[in-house]
Motif scaffolding. Sequence first.
Motif, PDB file in Angstrom:
ATOM      1  N   LEU A  20       0.825  -1.200   0.000  1.00 37.30           N
ATOM      2  CA  LEU A  20       0.000   0.000   0.000  1.00 37.30           C
ATOM      3  C   LEU A  20       0.859   1.250   0.000  1.00 37.30           C
ATOM      4  N   PRO A  21       0.299   2.403  -0.332  1.00 41.48           N
ATOM      5  CA  PRO A  21       1.039   3.657  -0.205  1.00 41.48           C
ATOM      6  C   PRO A  21       1.591   3.800   1.217  1.00 41.48           C
ATOM      7  N   GLY A  22       2.830   4.251   1.302  1.00 39.30           N
ATOM      8  CA  GLY A  22       3.482   4.325   2.606  1.00 39.30           C
ATOM      9  C   GLY A  22       4.298   3.094   2.914  1.00 39.30           C
ATOM     10  N   GLY A  23       4.330   2.125   1.971  1.00 37.25           N
ATOM     11  CA  GLY A  23       5.144   0.933   2.158  1.00 37.25           C
ATOM     12  C   GLY A  23       4.549  -0.115   3.069  1.00 37.25           C
ATOM     13  N   VAL A  24       3.268  -0.020   3.392  1.00 39.51           N
ATOM     14  CA  VAL A  24       2.611  -0.988   4.282  1.00 39.51           C
ATOM     15  C   VAL A  24       2.211  -2.222   3.482  1.00 39.51           C
ATOM     16  N   LEU A  25       2.655  -3.395   3.945  1.00 39.82           N
ATOM     17  CA  LEU A  25       2.310  -4.646   3.277  1.00 39.82           C
ATOM     18  C   LEU A  25       0.937  -5.117   3.746  1.00 39.82           C
ATOM     19  N   ALA A  26       0.192  -5.703   2.816  1.00 40.99           N
ATOM     20  CA  ALA A  26      -1.157  -6.188   3.121  1.00 40.99           C
ATOM     21  C   ALA A  26      -1.482  -7.308   2.146  1.00 40.99           C
ATOM     22  N   TRP A  27      -2.693  -7.843   2.287  1.00 40.71           N
ATOM     23  CA  TRP A  27      -3.206  -8.840   1.362  1.00 40.71           C
ATOM     24  C   TRP A  27      -4.420  -8.276   0.642  1.00 40.71           C
ATOM     25  N   SER A  28      -4.585  -8.660  -0.613  1.00 42.16           N
ATOM     26  CA  SER A  28      -5.787  -8.308  -1.366  1.00 42.16           C
ATOM     27  C   SER A  28      -6.469  -9.592  -1.819  1.00 42.16           C
ATOM     28  N   ILE A  29      -7.756  -9.703  -1.508  1.00 40.18           N
ATOM     29  CA  ILE A  29      -8.525 -10.877  -1.910  1.00 40.18           C
ATOM     30  C   ILE A  29      -9.269 -10.527  -3.194  1.00 40.18           C
ATOM     31  N   THR A  30      -8.917 -11.200  -4.268  1.00 35.25           N
ATOM     32  CA  THR A  30      -9.405 -10.853  -5.597  1.00 35.25           C
ATOM     33  C   THR A  30     -10.366 -11.877  -6.183  1.00 35.25           C
ATOM     34  N   GLY A  31     -10.268 -13.136  -5.776  1.00 35.87           N
ATOM     35  CA  GLY A  31     -11.107 -14.188  -6.345  1.00 35.87           C
ATOM     36  C   GLY A  31     -12.524 -14.143  -5.804  1.00 35.87           C
ATOM     37  N   TYR A  32     -13.498 -14.406  -6.650  1.00 34.92           N
ATOM     38  CA  TYR A  32     -14.906 -14.311  -6.248  1.00 34.92           C
ATOM     39  C   TYR A  32     -15.207 -15.210  -5.050  1.00 34.92           C
ATOM     40  N   ASP A  33     -14.852 -16.476  -5.150  1.00 37.20           N
ATOM     41  CA  ASP A  33     -15.145 -17.409  -4.054  1.00 37.20           C
ATOM     42  C   ASP A  33     -14.397 -17.025  -2.793  1.00 37.20           C
ATOM     43  N   ALA A  34     -13.150 -16.574  -2.951  1.00 42.46           N
ATOM     44  CA  ALA A  34     -12.356 -16.186  -1.786  1.00 42.46           C
ATOM     45  C   ALA A  34     -12.937 -14.944  -1.112  1.00 42.46           C
ATOM     46  N   VAL A  35     -13.426 -13.991  -1.929  1.00 45.51           N
ATOM     47  CA  VAL A  35     -14.059 -12.794  -1.357  1.00 45.51           C
ATOM     48  C   VAL A  35     -15.323 -13.174  -0.593  1.00 45.51           C
ATOM     49  N   MET A  36     -16.136 -14.041  -1.171  1.00 43.35           N
ATOM     50  CA  MET A  36     -17.363 -14.461  -0.489  1.00 43.35           C
ATOM     51  C   MET A  36     -17.030 -15.124   0.845  1.00 43.35           C
ATOM     52  N   ARG A  37     -16.015 -15.955   0.837  1.00 40.01           N
ATOM     53  CA  ARG A  37     -15.624 -16.619   2.076  1.00 40.01           C
ATOM     54  C   ARG A  37     -15.111 -15.609   3.088  1.00 40.01           C
ATOM     55  N   ALA A  38     -14.295 -14.666   2.631  1.00 39.07           N
ATOM     56  CA  ALA A  38     -13.718 -13.674   3.552  1.00 39.07           C
ATOM     57  C   ALA A  38     -14.797 -12.810   4.178  1.00 39.07           C
ATOM     58  N   LEU A  39     -15.791 -12.402   3.391  1.00 37.36           N
ATOM     59  CA  LEU A  39     -16.848 -11.543   3.899  1.00 37.36           C
ATOM     60  C   LEU A  39     -17.708 -12.247   4.943  1.00 37.36           C
ATOM     61  N   ALA A  40     -17.720 -13.568   4.907  1.00 33.25           N
ATOM     62  CA  ALA A  40     -18.523 -14.330   5.860  1.00 33.25           C
ATOM     63  C   ALA A  40     -17.699 -14.889   7.017  1.00 33.25           C
ATOM     64  N   ASP A  41     -16.392 -14.628   7.013  1.00 33.71           N
ATOM     65  CA  ASP A  41     -15.493 -15.232   8.000  1.00 33.71           C
ATOM     66  C   ASP A  41     -15.363 -14.329   9.227  1.00 33.71           C
ATOM     67  N   HIS A  42     -15.843 -14.795  10.365  1.00 38.63           N
ATOM     68  CA  HIS A  42     -15.796 -14.001  11.592  1.00 38.63           C
ATOM     69  C   HIS A  42     -14.377 -13.855  12.131  1.00 38.63           C
ATOM     70  N   ARG A  43     -13.433 -14.566  11.545  1.00 33.12           N
ATOM     71  CA  ARG A  43     -12.039 -14.421  11.972  1.00 33.12           C
ATOM     72  C   ARG A  43     -11.343 -13.244  11.294  1.00 33.12           C
ATOM     73  N   LEU A  44     -12.074 -12.557  10.435  1.00 36.79           N
ATOM     74  CA  LEU A  44     -11.563 -11.315   9.849  1.00 36.79           C
ATOM     75  C   LEU A  44     -12.306 -10.152  10.496  1.00 36.79           C
ATOM     76  N   SER A  45     -11.591  -9.353  11.248  1.00 32.90           N
ATOM     77  CA  SER A  45     -12.161  -8.232  11.991  1.00 32.90           C
ATOM     78  C   SER A  45     -11.994  -6.945  11.195  1.00 32.90           C
ATOM     79  N   LYS A  46     -12.816  -5.945  11.527  1.00 30.83           N
ATOM     80  CA  LYS A  46     -12.676  -4.614  10.936  1.00 30.83           C
ATOM     81  C   LYS A  46     -12.140  -3.611  11.954  1.00 30.83           C
TER      82      LYS A  46
END
Length: 414
Positions: A34-60
């Motif tokens: 990301l800008p500022g040199g911060v490393l992160a992950w991007s979820i791009t696949g349709y099935d992976a995004v659907m899983r991530a959006l429903a996964d309670h182990r991913l916090s906001k």
Amino acid sequence: MENLCPVVIDRTGRDIHEEAARMRAQGPVARIELPGGVLAWSITGYDAVMRALADHRLSKDPRKHWTAFAAGEIGHDFPLIGWALMENLSTAYGSDHSRLRRLIAKAFTPRRVEAMRSGVEKIAADLLDELAAAAPDEVVDLKARYAHPLAARVIGDLIGVPERARAGVLPGSDAHVDTTRTAEDLAADAERRRREMRELIEAKRRAPADDLTTDLISAQDNGSQLNDTELLSTLLLLLGTGTEPVTNLVTNTVRALLIHPGQRELLAAGHVSWEEVIEETLRAEAPVAHLPFRFAVEDIEIGGVTIRKGEPVLIAFAAAGRDPAVHGASADRFDATRADKAHLSFGHGIYRCIGMPLGWMETEIALRALFDRFPGLTLGVPPEEIEGQGTFIMNGCRTLPVRLNGRDRARQRV
């Protein structure tokens, strides 16, 4: 996978789809910088995004679950710091998220949304009347003069922003999602908006009205756990999310139809419906491109990648809608006749957009009224000259120059 060279995100958002393709080349989950040199992950696949959006182990919630942020390693000069500092639905987790969502959802019941229909139709008609005053060959910016003010006025009505305050409170542009601005500039703009929103809240405390701001104040006064910071931040969030995505959905649909006249002819002949056209726009041109942030509460495996506890994650909605694994070789092509228009542009599960029914209604009303009033609508510049929005978070255009030639002046209202 973890050792792959990260895709360096272009903060100008020059080519959202080309960047999505480079991320997708790493698989359904990509390493990004990301800008500022911060490393992160991007979820791009349709099935992976659907899983991530429903996964309670991913916090906001960055305060609880972004390890680097909690440790003070992410400074206030980080260009996306504003996305971490908010205290509203976009950064809530668990019971806090459920509590805030319940309070806000009351504003978007089917009955309340339907009651807004005539108001939306009036706003669209008034804006089209103003456009009709343009000279026959004049090039006008449809985003600035129609799509954006329509979305801003609708959300302003819902929140209860008085006319005299709208110039300050309602977003006048997409500046707050412009990822080319400095952190200092963004902070100053955010403080101005907070100051103006505090003034609105105090005005509603003195003179309650039939609007969302008054409803949230009443809920607070009746013992809800909504604190002053959450109230302020929630209203600012609703202003932004109620304006920019709808603006982009309207302009992206218009642009697609003007660039692909065959699709427009199918619509005019009744071979495809407005619903099908809008759904295809949501798939192929998701109005929100790359949304920060989620954070792994524990080590999580998604799409063959292990995301470590405390690491930041972005959801690439624009990439997911064009996933060849779902939509095949034609995934990049706009085609309202395709049978499967599956997309996740409004989110999924508990993170499905609360305002979806209102946004859908606004978009359909805006598009039907526009093309009915100006059937000769054309682009005012070659398609390749339409510039991106200046952000990698949203997917839209900076301006949408059009000509209204062919309009039927006899249909202008008096």
